[in-house]
Design a protein around this motif. Structure first.
Motif, PDB file in Angstrom:
ATOM      1  N   ILE A  64       0.437  -1.542  -0.078  1.00  0.00           N
ATOM      2  CA  ILE A  64      -0.312  -0.409  -0.147  1.00  0.00           C
ATOM      3  C   ILE A  64       0.889   1.598   0.213  1.00  0.00           C
ATOM      4  O   ILE A  64       0.642   2.218  -1.092  1.00  0.00           O
ATOM      5  N   TYR A  65       2.086   1.470   0.691  1.00  0.00           N
ATOM      6  CA  TYR A  65       2.728   2.815   0.850  1.00  0.00           C
ATOM      7  C   TYR A  65       3.554   2.196  -0.682  1.00  0.00           C
ATOM      8  O   TYR A  65       3.674   4.578  -1.062  1.00  0.00           O
ATOM      9  N   THR A  66       3.896   1.498  -1.023  1.00  0.00           N
ATOM     10  CA  THR A  66       4.710   1.578  -2.840  1.00  0.00           C
ATOM     11  C   THR A  66       3.935   2.459  -3.448  1.00  0.00           C
ATOM     12  O   THR A  66       3.898   2.992  -3.851  1.00  0.00           O
ATOM     13  N   ILE A  67       2.153   1.792  -3.211  1.00  0.00           N
ATOM     14  CA  ILE A  67       1.250   2.528  -4.135  1.00  0.00           C
ATOM     15  C   ILE A  67       1.171   3.928  -4.673  1.00  0.00           C
ATOM     16  O   ILE A  67       0.130   4.098  -5.298  1.00  0.00           O
ATOM     17  N   MET A  68       0.762   3.861  -2.954  1.00  0.00           N
ATOM     18  CA  MET A  68       1.051   5.907  -2.791  1.00  0.00           C
ATOM     19  C   MET A  68       2.161   6.246  -3.301  1.00  0.00           C
ATOM     20  O   MET A  68       1.286   7.149  -3.732  1.00  0.00           O
ATOM     21  N   LEU A  69       3.378   5.681  -2.934  1.00  0.00           N
ATOM     22  CA  LEU A  69       4.156   6.768  -2.980  1.00  0.00           C
ATOM     23  C   LEU A  69       4.218   7.052  -4.794  1.00  0.00           C
ATOM     24  O   LEU A  69       4.803   8.006  -5.277  1.00  0.00           O
ATOM     25  N   LEU A  70       4.459   5.440  -5.720  1.00  0.00           N
ATOM     26  CA  LEU A  70       4.169   5.901  -7.151  1.00  0.00           C
ATOM     27  C   LEU A  70       3.190   6.535  -7.680  1.00  0.00           C
ATOM     28  O   LEU A  70       4.042   7.151  -8.905  1.00  0.00           O
ATOM     29  N   THR A  71       2.421   6.578  -7.246  1.00  0.00           N
ATOM     30  CA  THR A  71       1.122   7.453  -7.947  1.00  0.00           C
ATOM     31  C   THR A  71       1.362   8.616  -7.540  1.00  0.00           C
ATOM     32  O   THR A  71       0.996   9.409  -8.209  1.00  0.00           O
ATOM     33  N   SER A  72       1.973   8.902  -6.228  1.00  0.00           N
ATOM     34  CA  SER A  72       1.880  10.947  -5.827  1.00  0.00           C
ATOM     35  C   SER A  72       2.708  10.737  -7.348  1.00  0.00           C
ATOM     36  O   SER A  72       3.076  12.081  -7.307  1.00  0.00           O
ATOM     37  N   GLY A  73       3.594  10.563  -7.058  1.00  0.00           N
ATOM     38  CA  GLY A  73       5.395  10.610  -7.693  1.00  0.00           C
ATOM     39  C   GLY A  73       4.467  10.996  -9.385  1.00  0.00           C
ATOM     40  O   GLY A  73       5.289  11.820  -9.718  1.00  0.00           O
ATOM     41  N   TRP A  74       4.182   9.696  -9.702  1.00  0.00           N
ATOM     42  CA  TRP A  74       3.156   9.804 -11.127  1.00  0.00           C
ATOM     43  C   TRP A  74       2.668  11.189 -11.325  1.00  0.00           C
ATOM     44  O   TRP A  74       2.807  12.016 -12.154  1.00  0.00           O
ATOM     45  N   LEU A  75       1.481  11.551  -9.744  1.00  0.00           N
ATOM     46  CA  LEU A  75       1.594  12.731 -10.225  1.00  0.00           C
ATOM     47  C   LEU A  75       2.012  14.452 -10.298  1.00  0.00           C
ATOM     48  O   LEU A  75       1.029  15.182 -11.109  1.00  0.00           O
ATOM     49  N   VAL A  76       2.704  14.079  -9.498  1.00  0.00           N
ATOM     50  CA  VAL A  76       4.080  15.006  -9.533  1.00  0.00           C
ATOM     51  C   VAL A  76       4.349  14.928 -10.894  1.00  0.00           C
ATOM     52  O   VAL A  76       4.379  16.706 -11.608  1.00  0.00           O
ATOM     53  N   LEU A 102      -0.193  12.822   2.534  1.00  0.00           N
ATOM     54  CA  LEU A 102      -0.262  12.645   3.939  1.00  0.00           C
ATOM     55  C   LEU A 102      -0.986  11.792   4.228  1.00  0.00           C
ATOM     56  O   LEU A 102      -0.786  11.416   5.600  1.00  0.00           O
ATOM     57  N   SER A 103      -1.757  10.830   3.264  1.00  0.00           N
ATOM     58  CA  SER A 103      -2.478   9.205   3.828  1.00  0.00           C
ATOM     59  C   SER A 103      -1.435   8.876   3.686  1.00  0.00           C
ATOM     60  O   SER A 103      -1.291   8.046   4.472  1.00  0.00           O
ATOM     61  N   PHE A 104      -0.045   8.958   2.855  1.00  0.00           N
ATOM     62  CA  PHE A 104       0.991   8.013   3.644  1.00  0.00           C
ATOM     63  C   PHE A 104       1.744   7.765   4.306  1.00  0.00           C
ATOM     64  O   PHE A 104       1.928   6.873   6.012  1.00  0.00           O
ATOM     65  N   LEU A 105       1.584   9.262   5.180  1.00  0.00           N
ATOM     66  CA  LEU A 105       2.062   9.177   6.438  1.00  0.00           C
ATOM     67  C   LEU A 105       0.731   9.251   7.678  1.00  0.00           C
ATOM     68  O   LEU A 105       1.656   8.450   9.199  1.00  0.00           O
TER      69      LEU A 105
ATOM     70  N   LEU B  13       5.414  -4.413 -11.611  1.00  0.00           N
ATOM     71  CA  LEU B  13       6.588  -4.423 -11.453  1.00  0.00           C
ATOM     72  C   LEU B  13       6.059  -4.536  -9.870  1.00  0.00           C
ATOM     73  O   LEU B  13       6.868  -5.710  -9.008  1.00  0.00           O
ATOM     74  N   THR B  14       5.405  -3.507  -9.049  1.00  0.00           N
ATOM     75  CA  THR B  14       5.598  -3.977  -7.628  1.00  0.00           C
ATOM     76  C   THR B  14       4.213  -4.181  -6.805  1.00  0.00           C
ATOM     77  O   THR B  14       4.415  -5.662  -5.980  1.00  0.00           O
ATOM     78  N   PHE B  15       3.742  -5.287  -7.694  1.00  0.00           N
ATOM     79  CA  PHE B  15       2.217  -6.313  -7.264  1.00  0.00           C
ATOM     80  C   PHE B  15       3.365  -7.399  -7.192  1.00  0.00           C
ATOM     81  O   PHE B  15       3.007  -8.829  -7.193  1.00  0.00           O
TER      82      PHE B  15
END
Lengths: 196, 66
Positions: A64-76, A102-105, B13-15
Protein backbone atom coordinates in the motif's frame (compact mmCIF):
# COMPACT_ATOMS: atom_id res chain seq x y z
CA UNK A 1 13.65 13.71 -27.06
CA UNK A 2 12.75 15.03 -23.65
CA UNK A 3 9.16 15.42 -22.53
CA UNK A 4 10.24 19.00 -21.80
CA UNK A 5 11.23 20.60 -25.15
CA UNK A 6 12.82 23.64 -23.55
CA UNK A 7 15.44 21.32 -22.05
CA UNK A 8 16.81 20.20 -25.38
CA UNK A 9 20.01 22.22 -24.93
CA UNK A 10 21.66 19.85 -22.53
CA UNK A 11 24.25 21.05 -20.07
CA UNK A 12 25.62 18.05 -18.27
CA UNK A 13 26.24 20.11 -15.12
CA UNK A 14 22.63 21.33 -15.00
CA UNK A 15 20.30 18.36 -14.73
CA UNK A 16 16.54 19.01 -14.34
CA UNK A 17 16.05 20.97 -11.10
CA UNK A 18 19.66 22.14 -10.95
CA UNK A 19 23.01 20.80 -9.77
CA UNK A 20 22.43 21.62 -6.12
CA UNK A 21 19.31 19.47 -5.96
CA UNK A 22 21.10 16.55 -7.61
CA UNK A 23 24.14 16.82 -5.37
CA UNK A 24 21.75 16.70 -2.43
CA UNK A 25 20.00 13.65 -3.90
CA UNK A 26 23.30 11.81 -4.39
CA UNK A 27 24.36 12.57 -0.80
CA UNK A 28 20.98 11.38 0.50
CA UNK A 29 21.24 8.14 -1.45
CA UNK A 30 24.76 7.68 -0.17
CA UNK A 31 23.56 7.98 3.46
CA UNK A 32 20.80 5.42 2.95
CA UNK A 33 23.12 3.21 0.97
CA UNK A 34 25.73 3.12 3.75
CA UNK A 35 23.08 2.32 6.38
CA UNK A 36 21.60 -0.43 4.21
CA UNK A 37 25.05 -1.86 3.58
CA UNK A 38 25.44 -2.27 7.35
CA UNK A 39 21.97 -3.83 7.50
CA UNK A 40 22.99 -6.26 4.75
CA UNK A 41 26.13 -7.18 6.71
CA UNK A 42 24.05 -7.63 9.87
CA UNK A 43 21.74 -9.99 7.97
CA UNK A 44 24.69 -12.04 6.68
CA UNK A 45 25.88 -12.64 10.23
CA UNK A 46 22.44 -13.09 11.87
CA UNK A 47 20.27 -14.80 9.30
CA UNK A 48 17.87 -16.50 11.73
CA UNK A 49 17.24 -13.40 13.81
CA UNK A 50 16.81 -11.27 10.72
CA UNK A 51 14.17 -13.51 9.16
CA UNK A 52 12.39 -14.02 12.50
CA UNK A 53 11.96 -10.28 12.98
CA UNK A 54 11.23 -9.55 9.32
CA UNK A 55 8.36 -12.09 9.37
CA UNK A 56 6.57 -9.80 11.86
CA UNK A 57 6.29 -7.04 9.23
CA UNK A 58 3.02 -7.05 7.31
CA UNK A 59 3.76 -7.29 3.58
CA UNK A 60 0.47 -5.61 2.68
CA UNK A 61 1.60 -2.37 4.29
CA UNK A 62 4.64 -2.38 2.02
CA UNK A 63 2.40 -2.79 -1.01
CA UNK A 64 0.00 0.00 0.00
CA UNK A 65 2.82 2.43 0.86
CA UNK A 66 4.48 1.78 -2.48
CA UNK A 67 1.26 2.25 -4.47
CA UNK A 68 0.64 5.55 -2.63
CA UNK A 69 4.12 6.92 -3.26
CA UNK A 70 4.39 5.76 -6.88
CA UNK A 71 0.97 7.20 -7.72
CA UNK A 72 1.89 10.43 -6.02
CA UNK A 73 5.18 10.52 -7.95
CA UNK A 74 3.35 9.95 -11.22
CA UNK A 75 0.95 12.82 -10.47
CA UNK A 76 3.86 15.13 -9.68
CA UNK A 77 5.60 14.16 -12.93
CA UNK A 78 2.36 14.85 -14.86
CA UNK A 79 2.04 18.20 -13.08
CA UNK A 80 5.60 19.24 -13.97
CA UNK A 81 5.08 18.33 -17.62
CA UNK A 82 1.80 20.27 -17.74
CA UNK A 83 3.28 23.27 -15.95
CA UNK A 84 6.00 23.71 -18.55
CA UNK A 85 3.41 23.28 -21.30
CA UNK A 86 1.46 26.12 -19.61
CA UNK A 87 -1.51 23.94 -18.66
CA UNK A 88 -2.19 25.55 -15.30
CA UNK A 89 -5.40 23.58 -14.77
CA UNK A 90 -3.28 20.59 -13.82
CA UNK A 91 -2.78 22.16 -10.39
CA UNK A 92 -5.27 19.56 -9.09
CA UNK A 93 -2.79 16.80 -9.87
CA UNK A 94 -0.41 18.41 -7.42
CA UNK A 95 -3.17 18.55 -4.82
CA UNK A 96 -3.92 14.81 -5.25
CA UNK A 97 -0.20 14.09 -4.93
CA UNK A 98 -0.09 16.03 -1.64
CA UNK A 99 -3.18 14.18 -0.37
CA UNK A 100 -1.55 10.83 -1.20
CA UNK A 101 1.62 11.93 0.61
CA UNK A 102 -0.43 12.88 3.68
CA UNK A 103 -2.26 9.54 3.51
CA UNK A 104 1.12 7.80 3.45
CA UNK A 105 2.09 9.66 6.63
CA UNK A 106 -1.24 8.82 8.29
CA UNK A 107 -0.96 5.12 7.52
CA UNK A 108 2.65 5.11 8.63
CA UNK A 109 1.70 6.65 12.00
CA UNK A 110 -0.95 3.93 12.40
CA UNK A 111 1.60 1.25 11.47
CA UNK A 112 4.20 2.70 13.87
CA UNK A 113 1.70 2.86 16.75
CA UNK A 114 0.80 -0.81 16.18
CA UNK A 115 4.47 -1.75 16.22
CA UNK A 116 5.07 0.15 19.47
CA UNK A 117 2.12 -1.59 21.12
CA UNK A 118 3.60 -4.97 20.12
CA UNK A 119 6.97 -4.01 21.57
CA UNK A 120 8.68 -3.77 18.19
CA UNK A 121 10.33 -0.45 18.87
CA UNK A 122 13.78 1.12 19.02
CA UNK A 123 16.18 -0.70 21.32
CA UNK A 124 14.37 -4.05 21.13
CA UNK A 125 16.77 -5.60 18.65
CA UNK A 126 19.25 -4.51 16.02
CA UNK A 127 16.77 -5.33 13.27
CA UNK A 128 14.14 -3.00 14.73
CA UNK A 129 16.77 -0.30 15.28
CA UNK A 130 17.53 -0.37 11.56
CA UNK A 131 13.84 -0.50 10.69
CA UNK A 132 12.94 2.51 12.81
CA UNK A 133 15.93 4.62 11.91
CA UNK A 134 15.69 4.05 8.17
CA UNK A 135 11.92 4.21 7.77
CA UNK A 136 11.78 7.09 10.29
CA UNK A 137 14.39 9.03 8.34
CA UNK A 138 12.37 8.41 5.18
CA UNK A 139 9.22 9.55 7.02
CA UNK A 140 10.93 12.88 7.78
CA UNK A 141 11.87 13.26 4.11
CA UNK A 142 8.25 12.74 3.10
CA UNK A 143 7.21 15.53 5.50
CA UNK A 144 9.77 17.88 3.90
CA UNK A 145 8.64 16.80 0.40
CA UNK A 146 4.99 17.52 1.24
CA UNK A 147 6.03 20.92 2.57
CA UNK A 148 7.78 21.77 -0.75
CA UNK A 149 4.81 20.57 -2.82
CA UNK A 150 2.38 22.53 -0.65
CA UNK A 151 4.42 25.73 -1.06
CA UNK A 152 4.39 25.21 -4.84
CA UNK A 153 0.63 24.55 -4.76
CA UNK A 154 -0.07 27.73 -2.78
CA UNK A 155 2.24 29.96 -4.83
CA UNK A 156 1.41 28.72 -8.30
CA UNK A 157 -0.80 31.07 -10.30
CA UNK A 158 -0.50 33.79 -7.64
CA UNK A 159 3.21 34.52 -7.55
CA UNK A 160 5.98 34.29 -10.10
CA UNK A 161 8.85 31.96 -9.22
CA UNK A 162 12.32 33.43 -9.52
CA UNK A 163 13.53 30.25 -11.16
CA UNK A 164 10.83 27.88 -12.45
CA UNK A 165 13.27 25.06 -13.09
CA UNK A 166 14.66 25.12 -9.55
CA UNK A 167 11.28 25.62 -7.84
CA UNK A 168 9.14 23.19 -9.81
CA UNK A 169 11.59 20.57 -11.06
CA UNK A 170 13.70 20.82 -7.91
CA UNK A 171 10.72 20.16 -5.63
CA UNK A 172 9.53 17.38 -7.92
CA UNK A 173 13.02 15.84 -7.89
CA UNK A 174 12.96 15.89 -4.07
CA UNK A 175 9.59 14.11 -4.11
CA UNK A 176 10.82 11.49 -6.58
CA UNK A 177 13.86 11.01 -4.35
CA UNK A 178 11.43 10.06 -1.54
CA UNK A 179 9.85 7.51 -3.92
CA UNK A 180 13.22 6.08 -4.82
CA UNK A 181 14.41 5.80 -1.23
CA UNK A 182 11.21 3.93 -0.44
CA UNK A 183 11.73 1.64 -3.43
CA UNK A 184 15.20 0.93 -2.06
CA UNK A 185 13.91 0.18 1.46
CA UNK A 186 11.08 -2.00 0.20
CA UNK A 187 12.92 -5.25 -0.61
CA UNK A 188 15.17 -4.96 2.46
CA UNK A 189 12.32 -4.81 4.98
CA UNK A 190 9.20 -6.03 3.21
CA UNK A 191 9.54 -7.95 -0.02
CA UNK A 192 12.62 -10.13 0.23
CA UNK A 193 11.54 -12.93 2.55
CA UNK A 194 13.23 -16.18 3.43
CA UNK A 195 13.08 -18.85 0.73
CA UNK A 196 10.87 -21.70 1.97
CA UNK B 1 0.96 8.93 -22.11
CA UNK B 2 4.59 7.99 -21.46
CA UNK B 3 4.21 8.94 -17.80
CA UNK B 4 0.96 6.99 -17.39
CA UNK B 5 2.45 3.88 -19.01
CA UNK B 6 5.48 4.13 -16.75
CA UNK B 7 3.21 4.42 -13.70
CA UNK B 8 1.28 1.28 -14.75
CA UNK B 9 4.58 -0.50 -15.34
CA UNK B 10 5.83 0.54 -11.88
CA UNK B 11 2.64 -0.78 -10.26
CA UNK B 12 2.92 -4.08 -12.14
CA UNK B 13 6.51 -4.46 -10.99
CA UNK B 14 5.41 -3.74 -7.42
CA UNK B 15 2.66 -6.38 -7.56
CA UNK B 16 5.15 -8.85 -9.01
CA UNK B 17 7.49 -8.15 -6.06
CA UNK B 18 4.57 -8.59 -3.66
CA UNK B 19 3.66 -12.04 -5.00
CA UNK B 20 7.20 -13.33 -5.63
CA UNK B 21 8.64 -12.05 -2.38
CA UNK B 22 11.76 -14.09 -1.84
CA UNK B 23 15.37 -14.14 -2.94
CA UNK B 24 16.89 -11.64 -5.34
CA UNK B 25 13.84 -10.97 -7.54
CA UNK B 26 12.41 -8.13 -5.38
CA UNK B 27 15.82 -6.43 -5.54
CA UNK B 28 15.97 -6.71 -9.31
CA UNK B 29 12.43 -5.32 -9.57
CA UNK B 30 13.33 -2.43 -7.26
CA UNK B 31 16.41 -1.61 -9.34
CA UNK B 32 14.27 -1.52 -12.51
CA UNK B 33 11.71 0.69 -10.76
CA UNK B 34 14.44 3.10 -9.64
CA UNK B 35 15.77 3.51 -13.15
CA UNK B 36 12.26 4.03 -14.49
CA UNK B 37 11.68 6.81 -11.95
CA UNK B 38 15.07 8.35 -12.75
CA UNK B 39 14.73 8.23 -16.52
CA UNK B 40 11.02 8.94 -17.00
CA UNK B 41 9.57 10.69 -13.95
CA UNK B 42 12.70 12.74 -13.29
CA UNK B 43 13.38 13.12 -17.01
CA UNK B 44 17.07 12.31 -16.64
CA UNK B 45 18.09 11.52 -20.20
CA UNK B 46 21.18 9.67 -21.34
CA UNK B 47 23.05 12.95 -21.82
CA UNK B 48 23.12 13.19 -18.03
CA UNK B 49 24.86 9.82 -17.73
CA UNK B 50 27.25 10.85 -14.89
CA UNK B 51 24.22 11.54 -12.66
CA UNK B 52 22.55 8.29 -13.67
CA UNK B 53 25.76 6.34 -13.09
CA UNK B 54 26.51 7.93 -9.70
CA UNK B 55 22.96 7.51 -8.48
CA UNK B 56 22.83 3.95 -9.79
CA UNK B 57 26.08 2.88 -8.12
CA UNK B 58 25.24 4.49 -4.80
CA UNK B 59 21.76 3.09 -4.94
CA UNK B 60 22.53 -0.48 -5.91
CA UNK B 61 25.59 -1.11 -3.73
CA UNK B 62 23.78 -2.55 -0.68
CA UNK B 63 21.63 -4.76 -2.90
CA UNK B 64 24.67 -6.75 -3.98
CA UNK B 65 25.72 -7.37 -0.39
CA UNK B 66 22.23 -8.34 0.73
Amino acid sequence: MSQHPELNNVNILSPPGGTLVWLFIVVEFLSFSVALTFLALFKKNNLTEFYQQQAKIDLRFGLIYTIMLLTSGWLVAEFVQDFFEKKLKSKNKLLYAIILGLSFLGLKIFDYSQKISKGESLGQSIFWDYFWLLTGFHFLHVIVGIFFLTVIYIKIGRFQFEDDDFAIRGSAAFWHMCDMIWILLLPFFYFSRQLV
Amino acid sequence: MKLSLTWICLLLLTFTGFYFNSGWLPFLLSAIKCFLVLLVFMDLRKEYWPWILTTGIVFLLPMFIF
